[in-house]
Design a protein around this motif. Structure first.
Motif, PDB file in Angstrom:
ATOM      1  N   ILE A 163       5.982  -9.426   1.420  1.00 25.27           N
ATOM      2  CA  ILE A 163       6.011  -8.001   1.120  1.00 25.27           C
ATOM      3  C   ILE A 163       6.312  -7.295   2.432  1.00 25.27           C
ATOM      4  O   ILE A 163       5.856  -7.715   3.504  1.00 25.27           O
ATOM      5  CB  ILE A 163       4.688  -7.495   0.491  1.00 25.27           C
ATOM      6  CG1 ILE A 163       3.513  -7.640   1.448  1.00 25.27           C
ATOM      7  CG2 ILE A 163       4.383  -8.239  -0.806  1.00 25.27           C
ATOM      8  CD1 ILE A 163       2.241  -7.016   0.908  1.00 25.27           C
ATOM      9  N   ILE A 234      -2.775  -3.797  -0.263  1.00 22.12           N
ATOM     10  CA  ILE A 234      -1.822  -3.885  -1.378  1.00 22.12           C
ATOM     11  C   ILE A 234      -2.261  -4.967  -2.363  1.00 22.12           C
ATOM     12  O   ILE A 234      -2.264  -4.767  -3.582  1.00 22.12           O
ATOM     13  CB  ILE A 234      -0.398  -4.152  -0.836  1.00 22.12           C
ATOM     14  CG1 ILE A 234       0.159  -2.877  -0.201  1.00 22.12           C
ATOM     15  CG2 ILE A 234       0.520  -4.675  -1.940  1.00 22.12           C
ATOM     16  CD1 ILE A 234       1.477  -3.059   0.523  1.00 22.12           C
ATOM     17  N   LEU A 238      -3.318  -4.528  -6.426  1.00 23.40           N
ATOM     18  CA  LEU A 238      -2.648  -5.205  -7.540  1.00 23.40           C
ATOM     19  C   LEU A 238      -3.510  -6.279  -8.197  1.00 23.40           C
ATOM     20  O   LEU A 238      -3.467  -6.451  -9.409  1.00 23.40           O
ATOM     21  CB  LEU A 238      -1.318  -5.799  -7.079  1.00 23.40           C
ATOM     22  CG  LEU A 238      -0.265  -4.777  -6.608  1.00 23.40           C
ATOM     23  CD1 LEU A 238       1.097  -5.441  -6.461  1.00 23.40           C
ATOM     24  CD2 LEU A 238      -0.146  -3.604  -7.578  1.00 23.40           C
ATOM     25  N   THR A 270      -9.411   3.426  -1.032  1.00 22.10           N
ATOM     26  CA  THR A 270      -9.972   4.714  -1.451  1.00 22.10           C
ATOM     27  C   THR A 270     -10.938   4.441  -2.614  1.00 22.10           C
ATOM     28  O   THR A 270     -12.115   4.218  -2.384  1.00 22.10           O
ATOM     29  CB  THR A 270      -8.844   5.704  -1.803  1.00 22.10           C
ATOM     30  OG1 THR A 270      -7.981   5.124  -2.773  1.00 22.10           O
ATOM     31  CG2 THR A 270      -8.029   6.064  -0.574  1.00 22.10           C
TER      32      THR A 270
ATOM     33  N   LEU B 160      -0.555  -0.196  -9.128  1.00 22.63           N
ATOM     34  CA  LEU B 160       0.709  -0.111  -8.400  1.00 22.63           C
ATOM     35  C   LEU B 160       0.933   1.287  -7.818  1.00 22.63           C
ATOM     36  O   LEU B 160       1.590   1.438  -6.785  1.00 22.63           O
ATOM     37  CB  LEU B 160       1.860  -0.466  -9.355  1.00 22.63           C
ATOM     38  CG  LEU B 160       3.264  -0.553  -8.762  1.00 22.63           C
ATOM     39  CD1 LEU B 160       3.351  -1.695  -7.760  1.00 22.63           C
ATOM     40  CD2 LEU B 160       4.301  -0.738  -9.857  1.00 22.63           C
ATOM     41  N   HIS B 162      -1.090   3.031  -6.319  1.00 17.16           N
ATOM     42  CA  HIS B 162      -1.875   3.271  -5.108  1.00 17.16           C
ATOM     43  C   HIS B 162      -1.640   2.224  -4.036  1.00 17.16           C
ATOM     44  O   HIS B 162      -2.516   1.928  -3.233  1.00 17.16           O
ATOM     45  CB  HIS B 162      -3.345   3.445  -5.464  1.00 17.16           C
ATOM     46  CG  HIS B 162      -3.542   4.640  -6.350  1.00 17.16           C
ATOM     47  ND1 HIS B 162      -3.474   5.927  -5.878  1.00 17.16           N
ATOM     48  CD2 HIS B 162      -3.687   4.737  -7.696  1.00 17.16           C
ATOM     49  CE1 HIS B 162      -3.611   6.773  -6.886  1.00 17.16           C
ATOM     50  NE2 HIS B 162      -3.735   6.080  -7.999  1.00 17.16           N
ATOM     51  N   ILE B 163      -0.425   1.651  -4.032  1.00 16.71           N
ATOM     52  CA  ILE B 163      -0.017   0.908  -2.853  1.00 16.71           C
ATOM     53  C   ILE B 163       0.759   1.901  -1.983  1.00 16.71           C
ATOM     54  O   ILE B 163       1.493   2.749  -2.485  1.00 16.71           O
ATOM     55  CB  ILE B 163       0.838  -0.338  -3.181  1.00 16.71           C
ATOM     56  CG1 ILE B 163       2.153   0.035  -3.850  1.00 16.71           C
ATOM     57  CG2 ILE B 163       0.057  -1.300  -4.068  1.00 16.71           C
ATOM     58  CD1 ILE B 163       3.063  -1.164  -4.050  1.00 16.71           C
ATOM     59  N   VAL B 164       0.534   1.800  -0.685  1.00 15.28           N
ATOM     60  CA  VAL B 164       1.158   2.743   0.245  1.00 15.28           C
ATOM     61  C   VAL B 164       2.591   2.301   0.512  1.00 15.28           C
ATOM     62  O   VAL B 164       2.820   1.205   1.009  1.00 15.28           O
ATOM     63  CB  VAL B 164       0.361   2.831   1.562  1.00 15.28           C
ATOM     64  CG1 VAL B 164       1.080   3.726   2.566  1.00 15.28           C
ATOM     65  CG2 VAL B 164      -1.044   3.349   1.290  1.00 15.28           C
ATOM     66  N   GLY B 176      -5.694   8.852  -0.316  1.00 14.36           N
ATOM     67  CA  GLY B 176      -4.820   8.185   0.638  1.00 14.36           C
ATOM     68  C   GLY B 176      -3.584   9.027   0.942  1.00 14.36           C
ATOM     69  O   GLY B 176      -3.471  10.180   0.513  1.00 14.36           O
ATOM     70  N   ILE B 234       7.463  -5.343  -4.114  1.00 17.42           N
ATOM     71  CA  ILE B 234       6.134  -5.857  -3.764  1.00 17.42           C
ATOM     72  C   ILE B 234       5.480  -6.487  -4.991  1.00 17.42           C
ATOM     73  O   ILE B 234       4.925  -7.593  -4.927  1.00 17.42           O
ATOM     74  CB  ILE B 234       5.260  -4.720  -3.195  1.00 17.42           C
ATOM     75  CG1 ILE B 234       5.715  -4.393  -1.759  1.00 17.42           C
ATOM     76  CG2 ILE B 234       3.779  -5.089  -3.229  1.00 17.42           C
ATOM     77  CD1 ILE B 234       5.059  -3.162  -1.162  1.00 17.42           C
TER      78      ILE B 234
END
Lengths: 302, 302
Positions: A163, A234, A238, A270, B160, B162-164, B176, B234
């Motif tokens: 990733i 991440i 997920l 968070t 998904l 809330h992945i940066v 975030g 990702i």
């Protein structure tokens, strides 16, 4: 008794393993991948047969075989689809081993079976949702739920090392840029330190120098922790696991890795529940034990 | 016949559903979440009971109830753990509904049950490994393998949104910064266009203006596609699915979303197998149908 082989780019870890997960005999061999894939396959077959013969000579009965290999592995067809280290391309390894030994055979992915072993017998024991992350020459993960690892549709699930965490980061072996593996694997840590200082160093040396307060090593290590925390945040979004088991060479840093990584991960979450970070318990035996567990899974329940 | 309710922040979609997945009766109600969580729970109980009574009045036998809610849902305990939209905090909704109606009850997460419906009856039919991505006010995903959605250890898998993907990006509702949801949800697309131009617009209007060649809309839409492609790349690295089913309001853009997103995703993948991108087939009925499937799963196999 099952025959188990964990075939890596440099060495093969092999064992005869009891149903309770204890090894009664272990062997190590050099892979010598430079001989080409056909020769490596021939060695795998010879070594597996040798182990079965050894078991019989000792009055034991080999009931099944488990083989773990790196790369892209299709467990459902028993095919080693692709491996950079071993040069494998669509090798029907399960069938080859099964035919040669006349025993039920399972083929697995090295990190996924390592994850299965850590989840069932190691640091993830008694935990239902486990993420095993191996940080060595590369970075890969296995998402293990209730003792089974998710393989994905094409045998490529859990590729946490690929990733992108630093879009402007260094080129990765996969052809991309800024993959987690290109920034935070043990190999990358050494390489980045060398680029920065001109002095060659292993990841272990970088960690130790960072602990001693050396500035360049500290910078490389902080960047490594930040990238790993980005990746784990991440993965948590997920997968939502209870525990993250860290293995591979970089995990040898112990609390030098776990403590700052825990702080950096906590800062990134968070609403998500924070997973426990723990060090792998089985060391480099995890893959071989996991191969044995796959083989045991193929046997009828007694 | 099962009773199914999909409780959203603004509306509730309700149905009586046959074992084959067809609805014989549907109802829609306003959630009126501003009344507070206790009133919403009371409405859920009343509506569910009303549906069961309606079934009986029509000579049908309600056998089970399925309820879907947004937020963090613990399917194992049947608890609506947390929901921003509904104000729920640890509401034992499965028990409340089951006790009131005297029927076996299942509680599920709205996007996960939507994913189950799309995977079993909709755009992912006949596919084993499905990722359902709902892009509406927020962004969430459900990883569905063999018709079952992964919930994670704490009911928070598949986040998904809330992945940066843009560390320097806008603040997200979760606290975030630069989460995928803060950049690429339907709500964010409208907001970003408004910030750029001073003109309010919905996501649908931005897509349409981008197609007409308007520069600002084109820029916002390209950034949206890029962020979504980063997120899907990702997801593919970690889940390795065969098909990605895109639902929610933004998927109404159809090929305007699917075509550029497919190109952008392909550019990001290296060794990974590219998943098919398809548009959701069940529209806003997916959640209600999925709640029905959860309820049907609780019945003994006939």
């Amino acid at each position: 008794m099952v025959v188990a082989l964990d075939v890596g780019g440099t060495g093969m870890k092999c064992a005869l393993v009891r149903p309770d997960g204890t090894s009664v005999h272990t062997e190590r061999h050099h892979t010598r991948a430079e001989r080409g894939p056909a020769a490596v396959v021939a060695s795998i077959l010879d070594i597996a047969e040798g182990l079965a013969d050894k078991a019989r000579a000792d009055g034991l009965t080999p009931l099944a075989v488990g083989v773990a290999v790196p790369g892209v592995v299709d467990e459902s067809t028993g095919t080693a689809a692709w491996s950079a280290n071993l040069g494998f391309r669509d090798v029907p390894l399960r069938e080859l081993v099964g035919t040669r030994l006349g025993l039920p055979t399972a083929l697995g992915h090295d990190v996924r079976v390592g994850g299965i072993a850590e989840a069932r017998l190691g640091a993830g024991r008694d935990t239902r949702h486990v993420l095993f992350v191996a940080i060595g020459t590369g970075i890969a993960a296995a998402h293990v739920v209730a003792g089974a690892a998710a393989a994905g549709a094409h045998g490529a699930a859990g590729e946490l090392g690929h990733i992108v965490v630093r879009p402007d980061g260094p080129r990765c072996g996969c052809g991309g840029h800024g993959c987690l593996e290109a920034v935070a694997s043990a190999a990358s840590v050494g390489r980045r330190y060398t680029t920065l200082t001109g002095t060659p160093a292993t990841a272990a040396e970088v960690v130790s120098r960072a602990a001693d307060g050396e500035e360049a090593a500290g910078q490389v290590w902080r960047e490594t922790i930040d990238a790993l925390a980005d990746g784990l945040a991440i993965a948590q979004a997920l997968y939502d696991t209870e525990v993250v088991v860290l293995g591979g060479g970089l995990a040898e840093a112990g609390t030098g890795l776990l403590d700052p990584l825990g702080v950096a991960l906590r800062r990134r979450l968070t609403f998500q529940t924070e997973p426990r970070l723990v060090r792998a318990a089985l060391g480099d035996e995890a893959g071989c034990l996991g191969a044995a567990l796959l083989a045991l899974d193929r046997l009828p329940v007694p």
